[in-house]
Design a protein around this motif. Structure first.
Motif, mmCIF file in Angstrom:
data_model
loop_
_atom_site.group_PDB
_atom_site.id
_atom_site.type_symbol
_atom_site.label_atom_id
_atom_site.label_comp_id
_atom_site.label_asym_id
_atom_site.label_seq_id
_atom_site.Cartn_x
_atom_site.Cartn_y
_atom_site.Cartn_z
ATOM 1 N N LEU A 95 0.784 -1.149 0.083
ATOM 2 C CA LEU A 95 -0.010 -0.071 -0.060
ATOM 3 C C LEU A 95 0.914 1.166 -0.119
ATOM 4 N N SER A 96 2.051 1.193 0.939
ATOM 5 C CA SER A 96 2.690 2.316 0.670
ATOM 6 C C SER A 96 3.368 2.755 -0.615
ATOM 7 N N ASP A 97 3.635 1.557 -1.456
ATOM 8 C CA ASP A 97 4.070 1.892 -2.851
ATOM 9 C C ASP A 97 3.138 2.629 -3.745
ATOM 10 N N VAL A 98 1.950 1.949 -3.507
ATOM 11 C CA VAL A 98 0.638 2.499 -4.466
ATOM 12 C C VAL A 98 0.488 3.815 -4.058
ATOM 13 N N CYS A 110 -0.445 0.628 7.012
ATOM 14 C CA CYS A 110 -0.861 1.848 6.078
ATOM 15 C C CYS A 110 -2.236 2.166 6.027
ATOM 16 N N ALA A 111 -3.134 1.410 6.259
ATOM 17 C CA ALA A 111 -4.297 1.536 5.782
ATOM 18 C C ALA A 111 -5.225 2.522 6.857
ATOM 19 N N GLY A 112 -5.950 3.376 6.415
ATOM 20 C CA GLY A 112 -6.854 4.296 7.210
ATOM 21 C C GLY A 112 -7.934 3.362 7.799
ATOM 22 N N ALA A 113 -8.464 2.234 7.287
ATOM 23 C CA ALA A 113 -9.393 1.350 7.785
ATOM 24 C C ALA A 113 -9.001 0.175 7.263
ATOM 25 N N ILE A 114 -9.515 -0.992 8.017
ATOM 26 C CA ILE A 114 -9.384 -2.422 7.683
ATOM 27 C C ILE A 114 -10.700 -3.102 7.748
ATOM 28 N N ILE A 115 -11.203 -3.596 6.517
ATOM 29 C CA ILE A 115 -12.528 -4.091 6.284
ATOM 30 C C ILE A 115 -12.197 -5.383 6.052
ATOM 31 N N LEU A 116 -12.945 -6.259 7.085
ATOM 32 C CA LEU A 116 -12.714 -7.756 7.035
ATOM 33 C C LEU A 116 -13.738 -8.301 6.506
ATOM 34 N N LEU A 124 -0.916 6.326 7.607
ATOM 35 C CA LEU A 124 -1.395 7.111 6.523
ATOM 36 C C LEU A 124 -1.153 8.279 6.641
ATOM 37 N N GLU A 125 -1.622 8.996 7.562
ATOM 38 C CA GLU A 125 -1.180 10.456 7.584
ATOM 39 C C GLU A 125 0.263 10.831 7.190
ATOM 40 N N ALA A 126 1.028 10.003 7.841
ATOM 41 C CA ALA A 126 2.630 10.510 7.672
ATOM 42 C C ALA A 126 2.969 10.183 6.150
ATOM 43 N N LEU A 127 2.281 9.210 5.484
ATOM 44 C CA LEU A 127 2.524 8.950 4.134
ATOM 45 C C LEU A 127 2.075 9.815 3.317
ATOM 46 N N LEU A 128 0.880 10.575 3.649
ATOM 47 C CA LEU A 128 0.250 11.558 2.853
ATOM 48 C C LEU A 128 1.045 12.820 3.112
ATOM 49 N N GLN A 129 1.764 13.120 3.923
ATOM 50 C CA GLN A 129 2.455 14.297 4.498
ATOM 51 C C GLN A 129 3.748 14.014 3.823
ATOM 52 N N GLY A 130 4.159 12.891 3.116
ATOM 53 C CA GLY A 130 5.740 12.862 2.495
ATOM 54 C C GLY A 130 6.623 12.201 3.523
ATOM 55 N N GLU A 171 8.278 -2.328 5.705
ATOM 56 C CA GLU A 171 7.822 -3.682 6.267
ATOM 57 C C GLU A 171 7.111 -3.397 7.423
ATOM 58 N N CYS A 172 7.430 -2.564 8.669
ATOM 59 C CA CYS A 172 6.693 -2.609 9.920
ATOM 60 C C CYS A 172 5.661 -1.201 9.967
ATOM 61 N N GLY A 173 5.693 -0.460 8.759
ATOM 62 C CA GLY A 173 5.023 0.810 8.912
ATOM 63 C C GLY A 173 5.445 1.726 9.900
#
Length: 355
Positions: free
Chosen positions: A98-101, A145-151, A202-208, A214-216
């Protein structure tokens, strides 16, 4: 700005089923494009008209569906310029991180026209533990990295098994909502509401910010890690980062500013076998083949569209470890099947399917 919703999830988790539900219940009236980034040589999800390297079809809901196995950033550019959508739904490969996407979206030539609206991880609750054990590098990244986990597939699960799944996921993602209610009991709007949340990674990823693939864990660009934090890995040991960016769990946390992480890509770990064939099969023959397919490697996903030898139409099948489904469906221009896994025995698969 074009809204971008990313639906990550390991192979066979149910991403497409969830997207179809949301298209029907939530996205009506919007100009929506669904972009599927496939892993493998043969695309199965419909016969498409090839255009600029992207296969395109129109779904019944009015949504434009694109499928590719290439550069996500360039595909987004083509979609924005060709269709002027209001929303793009990105369904990455089940073995994608997800981080790569998210970085591919952020680095797209049309990034200034895109806004990442949500990024969820769809998780097969039944197979959560085995995927964490065998494919943690990819599975954990999607979850962390997900903002929500949907089972998915929670209906009929024993309460203690479901609670164990939630506990394992919560170790990897402490603050994202985890949806445990079976999808048929939830209106799409409720799922969408949860998807639009944010967690710290996720917020950190979106802020660059830099994120360990591996562990997020996320780190500032100054590369000085003055903090200490704990993770529970499979071996339940604690670890902390030292000032050199080395983590006692074995992850390399040295990050360059261009995000050139030293980690595995899907094509280094997973392989695919895809063929087109005019051979016809009876349903019983196909069941026998799917019962035996595990002898040809660690099969994580198999799907196909094959003509029925009994003249009753076409057989569509989906396989994930331990179970499969065969159903009747529309004809395609020829028979096709695709198998994804590790240590695939191509000769064995050809012999199994008689091709």
């Amino acid at each position: 700005m074009v809204k971008v919703d990313v639906f990550s999830g390991f192979l066979g988790a149910g991403k497409t089923t969830l997207i179809k539900k949301l298209l029907k219940e939530c996205y009506t009236g919007e100009r929506v494009v669904l972009l599927e980034n496939e892993f493998g040589e043969i695309g199965i999800d419909g016969g498409f008209l090839k255009d600029s390297g992207i296969q395109v079809t129109e779904m019944n809901s009015g949504c434009i569906c694109c499928s590719l196995a290439g550069d996500l950033g360039e595909a987004l550019k083509t979609i924005v310029e060709t269709y002027q959508p209001e929303r793009i739904l990105v369904e990455p490969s089940g073995v994608g991180k997800l981080s790569d996407v998210l970085r591919a979206v952020q680095n797209s030539p049309v990034a200034d026209k895109l806004s990442i609206h949500s990024a969820c991880a769809v998780v097969d609750a039944v197979k959560c533990r085995i995927y964490l054990k065998n494919f943690a590098e990819f599975f954990e990244n999607q979850v962390a990295c997900a903002g929500a986990i949907i089972l998915s597939r929670t209906g009929g699960m024993r309460e203690e098994k479901l609670a164990e799944c939630v506990r394992l996921l919560r170790e990897k993602n402490p603050d994202a909502p985890i949806l445990t209610t079976p999808w048929e009991e939830l209106p799409g709007e409720k799922i969408l509401e949860a998807m639009e949340g944010r967690n710290s990674v996720l917020e950190a990823l979106l802020q660059g910010a830099d994120v360990c693939p591996e562990c997020g864990c996320h780190h500032d660009h100054d590369h000085e890690h003055h903090h200490e934090h704990e993770h529970e890995h499979e071996h339940d040991r604690e670890h902390e980062h030292d000032r050199e960016g080395t983590c006692s769990c074995g992850h390399d946390h040295h990050h360059d500013h261009d995000h050139d992480h030293h980690h595995h890509h899907a094509d280094e770990v997973f392989s695919s076998f895809g063929v087109e064939t005019a051979k016809r099969y009876t349903e019983d023959e196909l069941r026998g083949m799917l019962d035996a397919i595990g002898s040809c490697g660690m099969i994580l996903r198999a799907k196909g569209i094959l003509p029925d030898a009994d003249g009753k139409g076409w057989l569509h099948f989906d396989y994930v470890p331990g179970e499969y489904e065969i159903r009747r469906g529309p004809a395609d221009y020829t028979g096709r099947l695709c198998v994804i896994g590790t240590s695939l025995q191509e000769d064995g698969l050809r012999e199994l399917f008689g091709i």
